[in-house]
Design an enzyme around this catalytic site. Structure first.
Site, PDB file in Angstrom:
ATOM      1  N   CYS A   1       0.887  -1.156   0.000  1.00 27.31           N
ATOM      2  CA  CYS A   1       0.000   0.000   0.000  1.00 27.31           C
ATOM      3  C   CYS A   1       0.921   1.201   0.000  1.00 27.31           C
ATOM      4  O   CYS A   1       1.482   1.556   1.043  1.00 27.31           O
ATOM      5  CB  CYS A   1      -0.909  -0.003   1.226  1.00 27.31           C
ATOM      6  SG  CYS A   1      -1.848   1.527   1.381  1.00 27.31           S
TER       7      CYS A   1
ATOM      8  N   CYS B   1      -0.600   4.331   2.222  1.00 27.60           N
ATOM      9  CA  CYS B   1      -0.696   4.252   3.693  1.00 27.60           C
ATOM     10  C   CYS B   1      -0.281   2.848   4.146  1.00 27.60           C
ATOM     11  O   CYS B   1       0.897   2.519   4.055  1.00 27.60           O
ATOM     12  CB  CYS B   1      -2.063   4.666   4.210  1.00 27.60           C
ATOM     13  SG  CYS B   1      -3.515   3.967   3.418  1.00 27.60           S
ATOM     14  N   SER B   2      -1.220   2.009   4.596  1.00 30.73           N
ATOM     15  CA  SER B   2      -0.811   0.678   5.060  1.00 30.73           C
ATOM     16  C   SER B   2      -1.969  -0.319   4.966  1.00 30.73           C
ATOM     17  O   SER B   2      -2.112  -1.181   5.828  1.00 30.73           O
ATOM     18  CB  SER B   2      -0.297   0.755   6.505  1.00 30.73           C
ATOM     19  OG  SER B   2      -1.302   1.319   7.341  1.00 30.73           O
ATOM     20  N   CYS B   3      -2.811  -0.208   3.921  1.00 33.97           N
ATOM     21  CA  CYS B   3      -3.953  -1.104   3.757  1.00 33.97           C
ATOM     22  C   CYS B   3      -3.472  -2.557   3.685  1.00 33.97           C
ATOM     23  O   CYS B   3      -2.461  -2.851   3.032  1.00 33.97           O
ATOM     24  CB  CYS B   3      -4.722  -0.738   2.490  1.00 33.97           C
ATOM     25  SG  CYS B   3      -5.427   0.918   2.584  1.00 33.97           S
TER      26      CYS B   3
END
Lengths: 224, 222, 222, 224
Positions: free
Chosen positions: D125, D128-130
């Protein structure tokens, strides 16, 4: 000059990946206080025979006393009062400033851009902090700021408003990004009501920011 | 290199701090860093494109959180340690363990006025006629160099118009990595509309100095 | 918004630290920040796109120098202070000066299993048929939204091929700023060659999920 | 659920410039220690009636004990041993995991991509950090790192080498950037020599990284 450019016949590795790893390593090993690190670096370089501290002193004196926006201001005042000089300045600025005795460090390939009622120029260096040292001295903190570097190419009118400069929609804006060896200086508009002033008095009106394009030159306030 | 330094047009930064000046005296570390950079004998000779590139290789968080002259420090120690002239231990202790061999005396105070007056010049004789002339439409190339380059990201892939030819100058992309090659340089004009799309003043103009190697004709296959 | 968070393809970062885990217990601030974010009553209702955008608005130097869950802190206090539910003074002192009126009881521990099992879903009924089908060439638009967007900078202006249609989902660009609008979503495939030019493995593929509003036909005028 | 989504009828200003200025202000006023700030925030929210600390405890318990890569590993093992399940998983992964009783938070729109001898998938991702929480738990630090986020879309083979995965030039690499509501899980290749193993034993072989695409599943080392 020649001496400064010499580094022996050393072949230096110039590899991006290597330097990225090196920078990370340096950062993780050295103390955080910059004043301490810089002091240590200076004494180390002196001890290694790579630096003369008196030369450092000399550069600081030069940039405190001789080189600064007063140089640029005098060039502007001359251009305002001497049409033939102005023509030479607009045609070949580097030559024109030598004619007045000004230095050329970081102004060897100088271009002067003229602000008028119809066109407003301003200067930035988005990639670092290129600036015409010889005429304007060391760039002010705002010029080197990330805020200015990022925003002025995207929203020059918003930046100008923060500097107190409001321009009509009919004024063309030109933002010069100093990406190469050319250095830019703005020739600001001569304010109304200054017809009677001499070159010295005019120069005193010209601010640093007006020569970067983030200010206009104000007419003098009339004193008694 | 698409590093953090290539920040033109990036969002997220607030108002400009208009404070005009900072301390600049012989006792101040900022001024000393400034003077040092102009004075020390540089490994391989002074190469502005390499110096800039070494700063661009700073960890991005450090680049953004360091003061201006502190970035100069990281650049210069990067240059010195990379060349093997200085070690990290020496930078910690301040004690030299050995001197680089075969170097001349460092720059003397007496040389300062001459350098100041003459300046340095990366202009070179023209190896060939420039390919473009003022008024020509050009496209900034989509892909930048993986190493040093002075083609900003915000111009890549966009079409502008040649404003002026500036002469032939050493190409940073080659010079930073040790090869001197001259290339024609142009000021190229882009509209805000072209660069940013929907902005309040689409007619505002952004101009940058771009080497011929950074440009292609607008009819080049994409 | 072309903020620091939009970092795909950016240079200057080194090797990945492969450490696998970090402390995650009830006494650890990271775990508490994680749990808090899933538990507190959010002003205006939970809106993932607004939450992300508020984090993207962090000063870039702070974004890069803050730990992961500390970025969550800055996001959540940004959300709360922006809505007027919390003040900076309260965040300093920890003492509440007033309570937001008309709020229900906060989320109870008993609700956790249901949220965990059901999840949240931004999929919506299809307002219209999708404009593209698998195999269609598409270009990611050159200009991104000035506010929230999920179109990464490294794809802008580049041509890819629709890999799959994923259904209709709430568009972050509108939703973050308070307007719910559904838009078809596609996985789009790009080649390394197209994105980066001269790379070692030009045939490697990068796929991203892009809303129809982010795309245009490849024959659209440029 | 409904409760969680409620925030009253409040109209919240959602302006980018306002929040940029606010974030700068917050940062300049609050202390630097995150542990202290987070603790203060928690007690403040509790006092304001916006947070129940026991709910925070419950989420931490859930993600320590119930939710983590062991979920994903069991899904992988089932897909390896049950061709009909594998087909359902590849067609509609969200439905298939519910069938096995797994939760759906951050996996409501799940796509499973299969690694083969000819194709290697990996997931990132960049914005962000999906990450598919319900099946893999909280993303590990490397997944959230700027190094991984910036580099994997540009140099996936370089990243894989750092993880110890070397792929032939003939293997197609697919990097999935989780930019939207879809979450991706990799179905790794079943290693040779595991024909005799049952579902439980197979699940024990499946590492977290192999389900993100930064590892292969190794065959079990033969013990006595």
């Amino acid at each position: 000059m020649v001496q400064r450019l010499q580094g022996g016949s050393l072949t230096v590795p110039r590899d991006t990946k290597r330097v990225i790893a090196l920078q990370e390593e340096l950062h993780s090993h050295l103390p955080s206080d910059p004043a301490l690190r810089v002091k240590t670096l200076e004494s180390l370089l002196v001890e290694k025979g790579l630096l003369n501290s008196e030369t450092v002193d000399r550069w600081i004196e030069v940039f405190r006393e001789d080189v600064g926006p007063k140089n640029g201001a005098r060039v502007v005042a001359r251009a305002w009062t001497d049409p033939a000089f102005k023509q030479r300045l607009m045609t070949n600025a580097s030559k024109a400033i030598v004619e007045l005795g000004y230095p050329q460090l970081e102004a060897k390939n100088l271009i002067v851009v003229e602000n008028t009622t119809q066109r407003h120029n301003l200067v930035v260096c988005t990639l670092c902090s290129c600036y015409p040292w010889a005429l304007l001295g060391i760039p002010p903190p705002w010029y080197r700021s990330f805020e200015y570097r990022t925003r002025v190419v995207h929203d020059p009118r918003g930046i100008l408003e923060e500097f107190g400069v409001a321009l009509g929609d009919d004024v063309e804006i030109r933002v010069w990004d100093s990406t190469a060896d050319v250095r830019y200086m703005v020739l600001p508009e001569r304010p109304d009501g200054t017809e009677q002033l001499g070159e010295e008095e005019l120069a005193a009106l010209v601010s640093r920011n007006s020569m970067v394009g983030t200010a206009k030159v104000a007419a003098p306030t009339r004193a008694g | 290199m698409d590093g953090i330094h290539d920040m033109g047009g990036m969002h997220g930064f607030g108002r400009v701090d208009l404070s005009q000046d900072e301390p600049f005296s012989k006792a101040n570390w900022r001024a000393r860093m400034f003077g040092m950079e102009l004075s020390y004998t540089q490994p391989g000779g002074f190469n502005v494109d390499w110096l800039r590139h070494v700063m661009e290789c700073m960890p991005p968080a450090l680049y953004l959180s360091s003061e201006y002259y502190d970035r100069w420090y990281w650049r210069d120690v990067g240059v010195l340690v990379n060349a093997g002239w200085v070690t990290i231990d020496e930078l910690k202790s301040g004690k030299a363990t050995r001197r680089p061999a075969g170097q001349d005396e460092p720059l003397s105070p007496e040389s300062v006025p001459m350098i100041l007056h003459q300046g340095l010049d990366n202009r070179r004789p023209e190896p060939r006629a420039p390919a473009y002339k003022p008024g020509d439409p050009v496209r900034a190339k989509t892909h930048g160099s993986p190493g040093a380059t002075r083609l900003p990201g915000y111009l890549r892939g966009h079409v502008g118009v040649v404003e002026a030819y500036r002469g032939c100058f050493v190409l940073p992309d080659a010079n930073a990595h040790g090869e001197e090659r001259a290339d024609p340089l142009y000021s190229v004009r882009f509209s805000a509309q072209e660069l940013w799309g929907d902005v309040k003043s689409p007619g505002d103009l952004m101009l940058a100095d771009l080497w011929e190697s950074y440009l292609e004709p607008t009819n080049a296959g994409r």
